[in-house]
Design a protein around this motif. Structure first.
Motif, short mmCIF file in Angstrom:
data_model
loop_
_atom_site.label_atom_id
_atom_site.label_comp_id
_atom_site.label_asym_id
_atom_site.label_seq_id
_atom_site.Cartn_x
_atom_site.Cartn_y
_atom_site.Cartn_z
N ARG A 87 0.83 -1.21 0.00
CA ARG A 87 0.00 0.00 0.00
C ARG A 87 0.87 1.26 0.00
N ALA A 88 1.96 1.22 0.73
CA ALA A 88 2.86 2.37 0.75
C ALA A 88 3.49 2.60 -0.62
N PHE A 89 3.90 1.50 -1.26
CA PHE A 89 4.58 1.63 -2.54
C PHE A 89 3.67 2.14 -3.64
N THR A 90 2.37 1.91 -3.51
CA THR A 90 1.48 2.39 -4.56
C THR A 90 1.47 3.92 -4.67
N TRP A 91 1.95 4.60 -3.63
CA TRP A 91 2.09 6.06 -3.75
C TRP A 91 3.11 6.41 -4.82
N VAL A 92 4.11 5.55 -5.02
CA VAL A 92 5.12 5.80 -6.04
C VAL A 92 4.45 5.93 -7.41
N THR A 93 3.54 5.01 -7.72
CA THR A 93 2.89 5.03 -9.03
C THR A 93 1.76 6.06 -9.10
N MET A 94 0.93 6.09 -8.07
CA MET A 94 -0.19 7.03 -8.10
C MET A 94 0.27 8.46 -7.89
N GLY A 95 1.33 8.64 -7.09
CA GLY A 95 1.89 9.98 -6.93
C GLY A 95 2.47 10.48 -8.23
N ALA A 96 3.13 9.56 -8.97
CA ALA A 96 3.67 9.93 -10.28
C ALA A 96 2.54 10.36 -11.21
N LEU A 97 1.45 9.62 -11.17
CA LEU A 97 0.30 9.96 -12.01
C LEU A 97 -0.30 11.30 -11.61
N ALA A 98 -0.30 11.57 -10.31
CA ALA A 98 -0.83 12.85 -9.82
C ALA A 98 0.04 14.02 -10.27
N PHE A 99 1.29 13.74 -10.63
CA PHE A 99 2.17 14.78 -11.17
C PHE A 99 2.04 14.86 -12.68
N ILE A 100 1.99 13.71 -13.33
CA ILE A 100 1.98 13.65 -14.80
C ILE A 100 0.75 14.32 -15.39
N VAL A 101 -0.42 13.99 -14.88
CA VAL A 101 -1.67 14.48 -15.49
C VAL A 101 -1.78 16.00 -15.44
N PRO A 102 -1.57 16.66 -14.29
CA PRO A 102 -1.65 18.13 -14.29
C PRO A 102 -0.58 18.79 -15.17
N VAL A 103 0.64 18.23 -15.16
CA VAL A 103 1.71 18.82 -15.97
C VAL A 103 1.37 18.69 -17.46
N PHE A 104 0.87 17.53 -17.85
CA PHE A 104 0.50 17.36 -19.26
C PHE A 104 -0.67 18.27 -19.63
N THR A 105 -1.64 18.38 -18.74
CA THR A 105 -2.78 19.27 -19.00
C THR A 105 -2.31 20.70 -19.18
#
Length: 270
Positions: free
Chosen positions: A125-143
């Motif tokens: 569960r802790a490690f999933t922040w690595v992937t979901m946190g990355a997504l939380a950065f990628i989507v706004p930056v791409f937008t």
């Protein structure tokens, strides 16, 4: 192609070539990073995973390929083609958002099955922040990059920054490839349960920070060619670095552990 490049202003050609080199570097890191743990086992027929994991790999590889191709088009002066193919980029990032969430939700659902070791469940569960946190950065930056389409200086830096933020995953694969084999004396996994696990957070953080070296390369290039560093690198880069160095703290927090449980329920509901 030669005429298109020669027809461009000399001051514009050099930055274009720089971004081709940066995109090419990102492409090579992605390909070589997944070589020992995905591409080679896949070629040997020894890689076993759910179909969505393969879709995830295709989508991520599609992005770095697309990014390199787009920078090449700009360097060749084919701006119209670059803009036309841009719609494909939107499709890739949209697919990425869905497939990353789906794979993460599946792993969390497997971790929530009764009988899974509690300590391992918390690590997953802790490690999933690595992937979901990355997504939380990628989507706004791409937008924001799409919003800034007419501001090419901002647009290209946002796309590069976003791609750099993805490099921790392929770099981490080499850490895992070089890791010692599992302890043969370890107790067997509970019968009937899928084997779950997560790499140490130290690996994820170290790999992400190695990838972040490209950010400093881009900042140095800005300083040398413009006399100052673009705000995208200063602000966006600072946010990215902060997210990378705090992965362990956020992932292990009670708040994220609760969010991870909720994400895991998406797979169950689906």
């Amino acid at each position: 192609m030669t005429e298109a490049v020669m027809g461009a202003r000399p001051s514009a050609v050099a930055p274009r070539q720089f971004y081709v080199w940066m995109a090419g570097t990102c492409f090579l890191i992605a390909v070589l990073g997944f070589l020992p743990t995905y591409w080679m086992p896949l070629a040997k027929g020894s890689f076993k995973a759910e179909p969505m994991v393969h879709v995830h790999g295709i989508v991520m590889f599609a992005w770095v390929t697309f990014f390199f191709t787009q920078t090449r088009l700009v360097a060749q002066g084919k701006i119209l083609a670059h803009r036309t193919w841009g719609m494909l980029g939107i499709s890739i990032i949209t697919a990425m958002a869905f497939i990353v969430t789906a794979v993460t939700s599946l792993r969390l659902a497997q971790a929530a099955l009764p009988g899974q070791p509690a300590a391992i469940v918390r690590e997953v569960r802790a490690f999933t922040w690595v992937t979901m946190g990355a997504l939380a950065f990628i989507v706004p930056v791409f937008t924001l990059a799409i919003v800034k389409l007419k501001d090419s200086e901002t647009h290209k830096r946002l796309i590069l920054l976003m791609t750099i933020s993805m490099l921790g995953a392929p770099i981490a694969r080499w850490f895992l490839f070089a890791a010692p084999p599992p302890d043969p004396n370890a107790p067997p996994w509970p019968a009937g349960l899928p084997v779950i696990g997560a790499p140490p957070m130290l690996i994820a953080i170290s790999a992400a920070l190695i990838g972040d070296i490209l950010l400093f390369v881009a900042m140095a290039y800005d300083w040398r060619t413009r006399g100052k560093v673009h705000p995208v690198y200063l602000i966006g880069g600072a946010i990215m670095l902060l997210m990378h160095v705090t992965m362990a703290q956020v992932g292990d927090s009670a708040a994220w552990q609760s969010v991870a449980v909720a994400i895991g329920r998406l797979a169950v509901a689906g």
